[in-house]
Structure formats: C-alpha cells, structure tokens
Design an enzyme around this catalytic site. Structure first.
Site, PDB file in Angstrom:
ATOM      1  N   ASP A 103      -8.639  -1.377  16.382  1.00  0.00           N
ATOM      2  CA  ASP A 103      -8.651  -2.152  15.205  1.00  0.00           C
ATOM      3  C   ASP A 103      -8.375  -1.167  13.940  1.00  0.00           C
ATOM      4  OD1 ASP A 103      -9.195  -3.874  13.278  1.00  0.00           O
ATOM      5  OD2 ASP A 103     -11.242  -3.874  13.482  1.00  0.00           O
ATOM      6  N   THR A 104      -9.444  -0.717  13.419  1.00  0.00           N
ATOM      7  CA  THR A 104      -9.014   0.341  12.179  1.00  0.00           C
ATOM      8  C   THR A 104      -8.386   1.609  13.004  1.00  0.00           C
ATOM      9  OG1 THR A 104     -11.411   1.205  12.171  1.00  0.00           O
ATOM     10  CG2 THR A 104     -10.795  -0.519  10.808  1.00  0.00           C
ATOM     11  N   GLY A 105      -9.012   1.918  14.240  1.00  0.00           N
ATOM     12  CA  GLY A 105      -8.606   3.119  14.751  1.00  0.00           C
ATOM     13  C   GLY A 105      -9.713   4.286  14.499  1.00  0.00           C
ATOM     14  N   LYS A 131      -5.046  -4.801  17.497  1.00  0.00           N
ATOM     15  CA  LYS A 131      -4.626  -5.576  16.485  1.00  0.00           C
ATOM     16  C   LYS A 131      -3.325  -5.338  15.490  1.00  0.00           C
ATOM     17  CE  LYS A 131      -9.184  -7.463  15.542  1.00  0.00           C
ATOM     18  NZ  LYS A 131     -10.470  -7.391  14.659  1.00  0.00           N
ATOM     19  N   ASP A 159     -17.935  -8.821  21.148  1.00  0.00           N
ATOM     20  CA  ASP A 159     -19.078  -9.866  20.612  1.00  0.00           C
ATOM     21  C   ASP A 159     -19.083  -9.981  18.846  1.00  0.00           C
ATOM     22  OD1 ASP A 159     -19.674  -6.999  19.750  1.00  0.00           O
ATOM     23  OD2 ASP A 159     -21.677  -7.496  19.043  1.00  0.00           O
TER      24      ASP A 159
HETATM   25  P1  IMP Z   1     -12.140   0.414  15.084  1.00  0.00           P
HETATM   26  O1  IMP Z   1     -12.939   1.540  14.809  1.00  0.00           O
HETATM   27  O2  IMP Z   1     -12.123  -0.336  13.717  1.00  0.00           O
HETATM   28  O3  IMP Z   1     -10.784   0.490  15.725  1.00  0.00           O
HETATM   29  O4  IMP Z   1     -12.947  -0.661  15.984  1.00  0.00           O
HETATM   30  C1  IMP Z   1     -13.069  -0.483  17.384  1.00  0.00           C
HETATM   31  C2  IMP Z   1     -14.421  -1.313  17.703  1.00  0.00           C
HETATM   32  O5  IMP Z   1     -14.839  -2.341  16.958  1.00  0.00           O
HETATM   33  C3  IMP Z   1     -13.830  -1.867  18.836  1.00  0.00           C
HETATM   34  O6  IMP Z   1     -14.325  -0.991  20.129  1.00  0.00           O
HETATM   35  C4  IMP Z   1     -14.854  -3.076  18.941  1.00  0.00           C
HETATM   36  O7  IMP Z   1     -16.016  -3.127  19.627  1.00  0.00           O
HETATM   37  C5  IMP Z   1     -15.130  -3.496  17.478  1.00  0.00           C
HETATM   38  N1  IMP Z   1     -14.208  -4.400  17.317  1.00  0.00           N
HETATM   39  C6  IMP Z   1     -12.777  -4.455  16.469  1.00  0.00           C
HETATM   40  N2  IMP Z   1     -12.528  -5.603  16.357  1.00  0.00           N
HETATM   41  C7  IMP Z   1     -13.209  -6.620  16.813  1.00  0.00           C
HETATM   42  C8  IMP Z   1     -12.994  -7.989  16.837  1.00  0.00           C
HETATM   43  O8  IMP Z   1     -12.080  -8.551  16.430  1.00  0.00           O
HETATM   44  N3  IMP Z   1     -14.508  -8.500  17.663  1.00  0.00           N
HETATM   45  C9  IMP Z   1     -15.373  -8.044  18.071  1.00  0.00           C
HETATM   46  N4  IMP Z   1     -15.497  -6.497  17.978  1.00  0.00           N
HETATM   47  C10 IMP Z   1     -14.368  -5.959  17.319  1.00  0.00           C
END
Ligand code: IMP
Ligand code: MG
Length: 178
Positions: A103-105, A131, A159
C-alpha cells in the site's frame, strides 16, 4: 452483508498463488534453502497456501508488522516485532519476504531495512496485492500477484479491526457499514 463487492474470487486467488509459486520455484531452482519471512497477521493465509506449492527446501519464520491500528488508512507508523534468534536464521541465507499487500510501502521498507541488518545473502519480496497508487515509498517487488484499485479491502488475511481475515476471497469494504 458486511462487505461491498468481491474483487478477487477464491478461484482467482488460487490461480494467482499457483502462478506465483511456479515463478518462485523457477527462480530458486537448485537452492540449498529458502528462508520465507511471513509478515503477520495479514500474510498468513497467503503464505500458507503459497508454501504448499513450493518445491524447495524451506524454513518459515514469522514476524509481526503492523501499521493500521484499526482504521482504513495506514497510520504511517510501522511497528515490527521479531523473534530473538532471527539474526542467526537470516545471516548468509536466501530470504523471501511474503506480505499481503503493498500500500504505502512503509511496512515493506521498514521490514526490508530491518532484515537487511541481519546480513542475508539475498533478499526478495513477494506480495499478493499491490494498490495502484503513488506509494509513499517505492519498494521493488520481485513476485507480485495482482494489482488492485486504491480501495480498502478485506479477506484472505486482510482485516478491518481484526475482522474478516477468514473470508476466502478479497472484497472491498467501507467503514460506515461496520
Ligand atoms: P503499507 O505499509 O501502507 O504498505 O501497508 C502495508 C500493510 O497495511 C499491509 O501489510 C496490510 O497489513 C495493511 N493494509 C494495507 N492496505 C490494506 C487494506 O486495504 N486492507 C487491510 N489491510 C491493509
Ligand atoms: Mg500486513
């Protein structure tokens, strides 16, 4: 119903996991041992299905990484909990990080940096979903399942407030319904 729309069916998930496993089998063919690092909780069902199709000598380790803290958008603050003997499990090894969604990374960046400090021989990343957004941090994904729209999704490990992880498909979810 608690969710909006199924965007990845159980069958599609199965096919995607199988394709990823075949790629991973090809890339690591002949390897002595692959250490799979599963990011809990979200990647658990994906990793469990993926490893069933891997024809490689494996060691599976789990680390807990969380960034959402209940909402439907990343808090931006990533918390990592690692087991004490992780360093000796990763040093000099081929490591594959398995996560549910890019998502954000921020999570993958923090985890990669943290694991790199344990001096693996090689480290690659496998994620089920990405995403289609401008990520806050660009992380190179070596094995990607599917790209999805910028929506909050649940199911197959993902979740909302610890609910819906057990759904056998990926669906969109809007907070007002809860
Ligand atoms: P990031 O650090 O924003 O890339 O997010 C990564 C983590 O956030 C993932 O491993 C998920 O556990 C959680 N996450 C990101 N997007 C979603 C979503 O749409 N639904 C549920 N969990 C999410
Ligand atoms: Mg996660």
């Amino acid at each position: 119903m608690d969710y909006d729309e199924i965007i990845v069916s159980t069958e599609q998930l199965h096919d995607t996991v199988l394709e990823l496993a075949e790629k991973i089998n090809r890339v690591y063919d002949g390897i002595e041992k692959l250490v799979i690092v599963v990011l809990l909780e979200g990647a658990r069902p994906f990793a469990r299905d993926l490893v069933k199709h891997l024809e490689l000598p494996l060691e599976i380790v789990y680390i807990k990484a969380s960034s959402y803290n209940g909402g439907t958008s990343s808090s931006g603050k990533v918390d990592i909990q690692k087991q004490a003997d992780l360093e000796q499990k990763l040093a000099g090894k081929d490591v594959l990080i398995v996560d549910d969604i890019y998502d954000t990374g921020l999570t993958l960046e923090k985890v990669t940096k943290s694991l790199a400090s344990h001096n693996p021989k090689n480290m690659k990343i496998c994620v089920l979903l990405e995403k289609m957004i401008k990520h806050k941090v660009e992380v190179p994904i070596d094995f990607l399942g599917l790209k999805i729209e910028d929506l909050f999704v649940i199911g197959y490990g993902l979740d909302h407030n610890e609910k819906y992880r057990e759904l056998p498909f990926i669906a969109t979810f809007t907070e007002t319904q809860d």
